[in-house]
Design a protein around this motif. Structure first.
Motif, PDB file in Angstrom:
ATOM      1  N   GLU A 160    -105.411 -27.072 -78.162  1.00  0.00           N
ATOM      2  CA  GLU A 160    -105.829 -28.379 -77.647  1.00  0.00           C
ATOM      3  C   GLU A 160    -104.825 -28.871 -76.607  1.00  0.00           C
ATOM      4  OE1 GLU A 160    -106.708 -31.020 -80.937  1.00  0.00           O
ATOM      5  OE2 GLU A 160    -107.399 -29.308 -82.129  1.00  0.00           O
ATOM      6  N   TYR A 161    -104.676 -28.059 -75.583  1.00  0.00           N
ATOM      7  CA  TYR A 161    -103.664 -28.287 -74.554  1.00  0.00           C
ATOM      8  C   TYR A 161    -103.755 -29.679 -73.930  1.00  0.00           C
ATOM      9  CZ  TYR A 161    -100.999 -27.694 -70.250  1.00  0.00           C
ATOM     10  OH  TYR A 161    -100.091 -27.855 -69.223  1.00  0.00           O
ATOM     11  N   ASP A 162    -104.957 -30.144 -73.634  1.00  0.00           N
ATOM     12  CA  ASP A 162    -105.096 -31.454 -72.984  1.00  0.00           C
ATOM     13  C   ASP A 162    -104.522 -32.579 -73.850  1.00  0.00           C
ATOM     14  OD1 ASP A 162    -106.244 -30.385 -70.687  1.00  0.00           O
ATOM     15  OD2 ASP A 162    -108.275 -30.489 -71.533  1.00  0.00           O
ATOM     16  N   LYS A 178    -100.712 -32.193 -73.884  1.00  0.00           N
ATOM     17  CA  LYS A 178    -100.173 -32.585 -72.577  1.00  0.00           C
ATOM     18  C   LYS A 178     -99.945 -34.103 -72.529  1.00  0.00           C
ATOM     19  CE  LYS A 178    -103.043 -32.178 -69.207  1.00  0.00           C
ATOM     20  NZ  LYS A 178    -103.919 -31.698 -68.130  1.00  0.00           N
ATOM     21  N   GLN A 179    -100.853 -34.859 -73.136  1.00  0.00           N
ATOM     22  CA  GLN A 179    -100.691 -36.321 -73.173  1.00  0.00           C
ATOM     23  C   GLN A 179     -99.585 -36.731 -74.138  1.00  0.00           C
ATOM     24  OE1 GLN A 179    -104.607 -37.754 -74.116  1.00  0.00           O
ATOM     25  NE2 GLN A 179    -105.372 -37.456 -72.016  1.00  0.00           N
ATOM     26  N   ARG A 180     -99.545 -36.071 -75.290  1.00  0.00           N
ATOM     27  CA  ARG A 180     -98.550 -36.428 -76.304  1.00  0.00           C
ATOM     28  C   ARG A 180     -97.133 -36.094 -75.858  1.00  0.00           C
ATOM     29  NH1 ARG A 180     -95.917 -34.665 -80.979  1.00  0.00           N
ATOM     30  NH2 ARG A 180     -95.820 -36.253 -82.572  1.00  0.00           N
ATOM     31  N   PHE A 181     -96.983 -34.950 -75.202  1.00  0.00           N
ATOM     32  CA  PHE A 181     -95.658 -34.489 -74.770  1.00  0.00           C
ATOM     33  C   PHE A 181     -95.530 -34.555 -73.250  1.00  0.00           C
ATOM     34  CE2 PHE A 181     -96.359 -32.285 -78.824  1.00  0.00           C
ATOM     35  CZ  PHE A 181     -95.237 -32.690 -79.519  1.00  0.00           C
ATOM     36  N   GLY A 182     -95.938 -35.673 -72.669  1.00  0.00           N
ATOM     37  CA  GLY A 182     -95.919 -35.832 -71.215  1.00  0.00           C
ATOM     38  C   GLY A 182     -94.566 -35.573 -70.586  1.00  0.00           C
ATOM     39  N   THR A 183     -93.509 -36.081 -71.209  1.00  0.00           N
ATOM     40  CA  THR A 183     -92.174 -35.887 -70.639  1.00  0.00           C
ATOM     41  C   THR A 183     -91.659 -34.463 -70.860  1.00  0.00           C
ATOM     42  OG1 THR A 183     -91.163 -36.751 -72.660  1.00  0.00           O
ATOM     43  CG2 THR A 183     -91.508 -38.307 -70.857  1.00  0.00           C
ATOM     44  N   TYR A 184     -92.290 -33.746 -71.770  1.00  0.00           N
ATOM     45  CA  TYR A 184     -91.879 -32.365 -72.066  1.00  0.00           C
ATOM     46  C   TYR A 184     -92.951 -31.373 -71.616  1.00  0.00           C
ATOM     47  CZ  TYR A 184     -88.365 -34.602 -74.963  1.00  0.00           C
ATOM     48  OH  TYR A 184     -87.322 -35.367 -75.408  1.00  0.00           O
ATOM     49  N   ARG A 185     -93.674 -31.740 -70.585  1.00  0.00           N
ATOM     50  CA  ARG A 185     -94.789 -30.890 -70.147  1.00  0.00           C
ATOM     51  C   ARG A 185     -94.315 -29.506 -69.714  1.00  0.00           C
ATOM     52  NH1 ARG A 185     -99.485 -31.793 -65.874  1.00  0.00           N
ATOM     53  NH2 ARG A 185    -100.524 -29.826 -66.263  1.00  0.00           N
ATOM     54  N   GLU A 186     -93.181 -29.412 -69.046  1.00  0.00           N
ATOM     55  CA  GLU A 186     -92.668 -28.100 -68.631  1.00  0.00           C
ATOM     56  C   GLU A 186     -92.410 -27.219 -69.836  1.00  0.00           C
ATOM     57  OE1 GLU A 186     -89.330 -28.317 -66.026  1.00  0.00           O
ATOM     58  OE2 GLU A 186     -90.403 -29.509 -64.543  1.00  0.00           O
ATOM     59  N   ASP A 187     -91.854 -27.800 -70.895  1.00  0.00           N
ATOM     60  CA  ASP A 187     -91.614 -27.032 -72.128  1.00  0.00           C
ATOM     61  C   ASP A 187     -92.930 -26.525 -72.698  1.00  0.00           C
ATOM     62  OD1 ASP A 187     -88.980 -27.699 -71.759  1.00  0.00           O
ATOM     63  OD2 ASP A 187     -88.935 -29.206 -73.354  1.00  0.00           O
ATOM     64  N   LEU A 188     -93.920 -27.374 -72.716  1.00  0.00           N
ATOM     65  CA  LEU A 188     -95.242 -27.002 -73.218  1.00  0.00           C
ATOM     66  C   LEU A 188     -95.833 -25.872 -72.378  1.00  0.00           C
ATOM     67  CD1 LEU A 188     -97.633 -27.552 -75.142  1.00  0.00           C
ATOM     68  CD2 LEU A 188     -98.397 -29.307 -73.518  1.00  0.00           C
ATOM     69  N   SER A 205    -102.900 -26.843 -82.429  1.00  0.00           N
ATOM     70  CA  SER A 205    -102.057 -27.920 -81.889  1.00  0.00           C
ATOM     71  C   SER A 205    -100.960 -28.342 -82.865  1.00  0.00           C
ATOM     72  CB  SER A 205    -102.914 -29.125 -81.504  1.00  0.00           C
ATOM     73  OG  SER A 205    -103.595 -29.633 -82.634  1.00  0.00           O
ATOM     74  N   SER A 206    -101.248 -28.305 -84.160  1.00  0.00           N
ATOM     75  CA  SER A 206    -100.211 -28.711 -85.119  1.00  0.00           C
ATOM     76  C   SER A 206     -99.027 -27.747 -85.088  1.00  0.00           C
ATOM     77  CB  SER A 206    -100.795 -28.808 -86.537  1.00  0.00           C
ATOM     78  OG  SER A 206    -101.209 -27.546 -87.007  1.00  0.00           O
ATOM     79  N   HIS A 207     -99.285 -26.467 -84.875  1.00  0.00           N
ATOM     80  CA  HIS A 207     -98.194 -25.493 -84.787  1.00  0.00           C
ATOM     81  C   HIS A 207     -97.350 -25.750 -83.540  1.00  0.00           C
ATOM     82  CE1 HIS A 207    -101.258 -23.110 -87.169  1.00  0.00           C
ATOM     83  NE2 HIS A 207    -100.244 -23.263 -88.006  1.00  0.00           N
ATOM     84  N   ILE A 208     -98.012 -26.050 -82.435  1.00  0.00           N
ATOM     85  CA  ILE A 208     -97.272 -26.295 -81.194  1.00  0.00           C
ATOM     86  C   ILE A 208     -96.479 -27.599 -81.310  1.00  0.00           C
ATOM     87  CG2 ILE A 208     -97.461 -26.601 -78.693  1.00  0.00           C
ATOM     88  CD1 ILE A 208     -98.174 -23.755 -79.791  1.00  0.00           C
ATOM     89  N   GLU A 209     -97.048 -28.613 -81.963  1.00  0.00           N
ATOM     90  CA  GLU A 209     -96.305 -29.855 -82.199  1.00  0.00           C
ATOM     91  C   GLU A 209     -95.057 -29.575 -83.033  1.00  0.00           C
ATOM     92  OE1 GLU A 209     -98.666 -33.009 -83.853  1.00  0.00           O
ATOM     93  OE2 GLU A 209    -100.212 -32.780 -82.324  1.00  0.00           O
ATOM     94  N   PHE A 210     -95.213 -28.735 -84.041  1.00  0.00           N
ATOM     95  CA  PHE A 210     -94.081 -28.349 -84.885  1.00  0.00           C
ATOM     96  C   PHE A 210     -92.995 -27.678 -84.051  1.00  0.00           C
ATOM     97  CE2 PHE A 210     -92.231 -24.779 -87.393  1.00  0.00           C
ATOM     98  CZ  PHE A 210     -91.444 -25.514 -88.252  1.00  0.00           C
ATOM     99  N   VAL A 211     -93.388 -26.749 -83.188  1.00  0.00           N
ATOM    100  CA  VAL A 211     -92.431 -26.042 -82.336  1.00  0.00           C
ATOM    101  C   VAL A 211     -91.749 -27.024 -81.384  1.00  0.00           C
ATOM    102  CG1 VAL A 211     -92.207 -24.296 -80.512  1.00  0.00           C
ATOM    103  CG2 VAL A 211     -93.604 -23.817 -82.530  1.00  0.00           C
TER     104      VAL A 211
END
Length: 188
Positions: free
Chosen positions: A83-85, A88-98, A137-143
């Motif tokens: 659920e990249y979109d 992307k909104q949740r981690f806006g400041t960390y978009r490069e990391d994502l 998405s939950s796994h990526i949030e965890f990471v």
């Protein structure tokens, strides 16, 4: 009877000066002498192969990957799965990391190899591919949370991310349980 103690000085006998041999001494070939000299000097180059006759160096390990259309298909699947979109909104400041995480997932999933090294252990690549394709998405949030909370120096970020991504499905629940227990019972 008492014997004379030794004085500690060696005896000095004159060596015999016999007649030197009048025979011809063994002749040493000058070529043999020169060869021996060059071997001991380290200047001989006969043992070094020439470019034309040298054994070919081993082929470099190639990182074979899928075709570009297959890679794009996997990229779309991964973006949909995580659920990249929304991320992307949740981690806006960390978009490069994502984006780096997404590219690492695509690169790893699309690689053609027998094994993939994760946390110092070689896993069958199909197992790694399967687990990465099941991430959500939950796994990526965890990471992403792990990255933000990490205070130690990471020397090999790629291996660190591969390890965290690979282990996320099996460790995420226990991690959050541990955090809750710590917050509720031990560390106000």
């Amino acid at each position: 009877m008492l014997e004379k103690p030794l004085s500690g000085f060696p005896t000095t006998d004159n060596p015999s000066t016999g007649k030197p041999s009048t025979e011809n001494p063994t002749q040493i070939s000058i070529e043999k002498l020169n060869t021996q000299k060059s071997i001991t000097d380290g200047s001989i180059t006969d043992s070094l192969p020439f470019r034309g006759t040298a054994a070919k160096p081993p082929e470099p390990k190639r990182r074979e990957t899928m075709s570009l259309t297959e890679m794009e298909s996997y990229r779309e699947l991964i973006l949909e799965n995580i659920e990249y979109d929304c991320l992307k909104q949740r981690f806006g400041t960390y978009r490069e990391d994502l984006d780096e995480i997404v590219e690492l997932l695509v690169e790893t999933v699309c690689a053609k190899r027998k094994t993939t090294r994760i946390a110092g252990a070689d896993f069958p690549h199909e197992v790694v591919r399967s687990r990465f394709l099941k991430l959500d998405s939950s796994h990526i949030e965890f990471v992403m949370d792990c990255l933000q909370k990490n205070t130690t120096e990471v020397r090999n970020m790629k291996q660190y991310l591969l390890t965290v991504l690979f282990n996320a499905p099996t460790t995420m629940s226990n991690h959050y349980t541990s955090q809750v227990n710590h917050d509720m019972y031990g560390g106000f």
